[in-house]
Structure formats: C-alpha cells, structure tokens
Design an enzyme around this catalytic site. Structure first.
Site, PDB file in Angstrom:
ATOM      1  N   ASP A  96     -56.125 -55.749  11.757  1.00  0.00           N
ATOM      2  CA  ASP A  96     -57.302 -54.935  12.058  1.00  0.00           C
ATOM      3  C   ASP A  96     -58.358 -55.650  12.908  1.00  0.00           C
ATOM      4  O   ASP A  96     -58.429 -56.882  12.950  1.00  0.00           O
ATOM      5  CB  ASP A  96     -57.969 -54.509  10.749  1.00  0.00           C
ATOM      6  CG  ASP A  96     -57.197 -53.437  10.009  1.00  0.00           C
ATOM      7  OD1 ASP A  96     -56.000 -53.258  10.297  1.00  0.00           O
ATOM      8  OD2 ASP A  96     -57.798 -52.795   9.127  1.00  0.00           O
ATOM      9  N   HIS A 147     -59.041 -47.226  14.555  1.00  0.00           N
ATOM     10  CA  HIS A 147     -59.887 -47.873  13.537  1.00  0.00           C
ATOM     11  C   HIS A 147     -61.360 -47.614  13.846  1.00  0.00           C
ATOM     12  O   HIS A 147     -62.203 -48.476  13.620  1.00  0.00           O
ATOM     13  CB  HIS A 147     -59.573 -49.367  13.507  1.00  0.00           C
ATOM     14  CG  HIS A 147     -60.088 -50.103  12.295  1.00  0.00           C
ATOM     15  ND1 HIS A 147     -60.030 -49.606  11.013  1.00  0.00           N
ATOM     16  CD2 HIS A 147     -60.666 -51.336  12.177  1.00  0.00           C
ATOM     17  CE1 HIS A 147     -60.551 -50.481  10.174  1.00  0.00           C
ATOM     18  NE2 HIS A 147     -60.958 -51.536  10.853  1.00  0.00           N
ATOM     19  N   HIS A 151     -66.607 -49.174  14.488  1.00  0.00           N
ATOM     20  CA  HIS A 151     -66.473 -49.814  13.184  1.00  0.00           C
ATOM     21  C   HIS A 151     -67.766 -49.694  12.378  1.00  0.00           C
ATOM     22  O   HIS A 151     -68.420 -50.706  12.050  1.00  0.00           O
ATOM     23  CB  HIS A 151     -66.093 -51.291  13.358  1.00  0.00           C
ATOM     24  CG  HIS A 151     -65.352 -51.866  12.186  1.00  0.00           C
ATOM     25  ND1 HIS A 151     -65.971 -52.269  11.029  1.00  0.00           N
ATOM     26  CD2 HIS A 151     -64.032 -52.104  11.964  1.00  0.00           C
ATOM     27  CE1 HIS A 151     -65.065 -52.746  10.179  1.00  0.00           C
ATOM     28  NE2 HIS A 151     -63.876 -52.643  10.723  1.00  0.00           N
ATOM     29  N   HIS A 243     -56.321 -59.527   9.803  1.00  0.00           N
ATOM     30  CA  HIS A 243     -57.264 -59.275  10.896  1.00  0.00           C
ATOM     31  C   HIS A 243     -57.010 -60.202  12.082  1.00  0.00           C
ATOM     32  O   HIS A 243     -56.720 -61.387  11.893  1.00  0.00           O
ATOM     33  CB  HIS A 243     -58.705 -59.475  10.412  1.00  0.00           C
ATOM     34  CG  HIS A 243     -59.122 -58.482   9.368  1.00  0.00           C
ATOM     35  ND1 HIS A 243     -58.756 -58.611   8.051  1.00  0.00           N
ATOM     36  CD2 HIS A 243     -59.841 -57.339   9.465  1.00  0.00           C
ATOM     37  CE1 HIS A 243     -59.244 -57.586   7.364  1.00  0.00           C
ATOM     38  NE2 HIS A 243     -59.908 -56.803   8.196  1.00  0.00           N
TER      39      HIS A 243
HETATM   40 ZN   LIG Z   1     -61.959 -53.180  10.136  1.00  0.00          ZN
END
Ligand SMILES: [Zn+2]
Length: 273
Positions: A96, A147, A151, A243
């Site tokens: 991510d 995503h 964010h 991530h």
């Molecule tokens: Zn995230």
C-alpha cells in the site's frame, strides 16, 4: 498520530461482530506515513538487527483447507474481503501507499527476483505524479488497486460525495498513468470502512479489499516484529498487508526479503485477490 476510529461501533453497525472477534487488534484511522512530519512509535526505534541475527519462525504448513476457520472472521455480504478462499494454498501480498520513487523500485526488484506477484494499492495522487512507476508495476505482472486519491485520514467520516470523488478520481488517475488499466479492487485507508464507503465503492464497480495479516510495518516496529508476525499469522487464504510508500520502508523490504522466500519454499502460492 491521528485518533483511532471507533472501529467497534463501525463493525457492529456493519453487522460484523463476528469479524471483530477475529481481527484481534484495532487499527489506526491511518496506517501510512505519507503525511509530511507525521510521526509514529517506530520512528525512534533503535538500530535494526542484521539479517543473520533474525529469528525466522517456520512457515505454518500450507495444507489446503487448514486456515483456522479464517480466525473466526465472517465476511459480510457486500463487506470487505479479509481472506481468500482457503481451500487451496493461496495467499496474497498487498503493498500500500505507493507508488514511491524510493521504495517501489526496490519492492519491484525484490518481487521480480522471487517471481512473486502482488497487488499494489496505490494513492491516486502519487500515481499521477509517477506514471512511470505505475507502468513498471504493471509490467512486473502485478495488479493495482484503488487506495483513494488523497489517502484521507478517515474516509469513513466523509460525506458520500467526497467519498465518491476520492475513489473516482483515483481510478481515473491510475487509468491515465497506466494507459487504460482500471482497478477493480478498492482498499479503504486504514481499513476505515463505513456503509457509505462500501456503497460508493460498489457504485463505482470496485470490490472492497481488506487484509488479515498486518505487521503494522508502516510504524517501523523492527524487522524482527514484521518477520515474526508474517510467519506466525500466515495461513492459507491470508491477505498480507505491507507498504512501499508513506515513509522509510527499509524494514519492510528487509522483512519481506526473509519471509517471502520461506513462504514460497514452504509451498504457498502467491495470487491476487
Ligand atoms: Zn494506506
């Protein structure tokens, strides 16, 4: 750090009491490090052990059907996906908060060396800024999920039109950068699902994707913690959260460099959700 979202009340509202019982830990509203100046508990962590000093627990036997009743997690109709079907030895790696010019290339190199494919949950704004990296992810045979565009700290608190804009704008940015590829999966930042988020996700033709193994690598808890969490919690059907953006991801890369070969050599198959 941002305040934690009222995870329990949200889940209960979604009819996810059984889901809560299986998740084990609450999550922060925001799990990345992509806000300048934001700090996390791991930021002041001491020096990392070298690879040879790491203790790497053996992989759980990847026997088909041995996922432990999905840890009691019940996937709600229309709700986010926490597990893959556990009848096989499939697991999924999700990455991510990229694309990130410093760490996405390193992640891609690692995955290429191990011949493992992952799903990159990209921030639309970053995709727009780094279209070359978006293309490299696709060229590597990986999938890309939406995503959000910015964010947001807690998308579950946004109004429907704002949620819609966050998701739609990210799909458009990724598609533009990727030369037409459109995501089919959406991951809410921080796992902040709400009925509105799920509704907007569905209305835009996206499937909600959550996770089941979370070493909280974004907080830089130490390579050993990331390694141990992945190795002890991964069972068939697991969706692992890591991530490649939002801050220094060297711990993540080191931990994956140790754990991914072990899981692969134990017989797990990396698939895309
Ligand atoms: Zn995230």
């Amino acid at each position: 750090m941002s305040a934690p979202i009222p995870r329990r009340s949200l889940l209960l509202a979604l009819g996810g009491a059984a889901l809560l019982a299986g998740c084990g830990t609450d999550r922060p509203a925001w799990h990345g490090g992509d806000i300048p100046g934001d700090s996390h508990p791991g930021d002041s962590a001491g020096p990392e052990p070298t690879g040879s000093a790491l203790v790497v627990p053996p992989a759980n036997p990847p026997t088909a059907g041995t996922c432990p009743a999905n840890h009691g997690v019940v996937q709600q109709p229309g709700g986010p996906q926490h597990y893959l079907p556990c009848h096989g030895t499939d697991i999924a790696l999700t990455v991510d908060d990229g694309p990130d010019p410093a760490y996405t290339p390193k992640m891609l190199a690692l995955l290429a060396r191990l011949q493992i494919r992952a799903t990159f949950c990209m921030i639309g704004r970053s995709a727009a800024a780094h279209p070359d990296l978006v293309k490299r992810v696709l060229d590597g045979g990986h999938h890309i999920a939406n995503h959000t565009y910015d964010h947001p700290l807690n998308i579950a608190k946004l109004a429907a039109n704002a949620v819609h804009a966050e998701i739609a704008r990210a799909s458009d940015a990724i598609s533009t950068a990727a030369g037409g590829y459109r995501p089919t999966l959406f991951r809410a930042p921080g796992g902040a699902w709400s009925p509105t988020v799920l509704q907007q996700c569905g209305s835009l033709g996206l499937r909600p994707l959550d996770w089941s193994v979370d070493p909280r690598d974004w907080s830089r808890p130490g390579v050993q913690h990331i390694v141990t969490t992945i190795m002890t919690q991964t069972h068939p059907g697991a969706i692992i959260l890591e991530h490649d953006g939002g801050g220094n991801r060297e711990q993540t890369l080191t931990a994956l460099g140790v754990t991914l070969p072990k899981l692969r050599d134990a017989g797990y198959t990396f698939v895309q959700p």
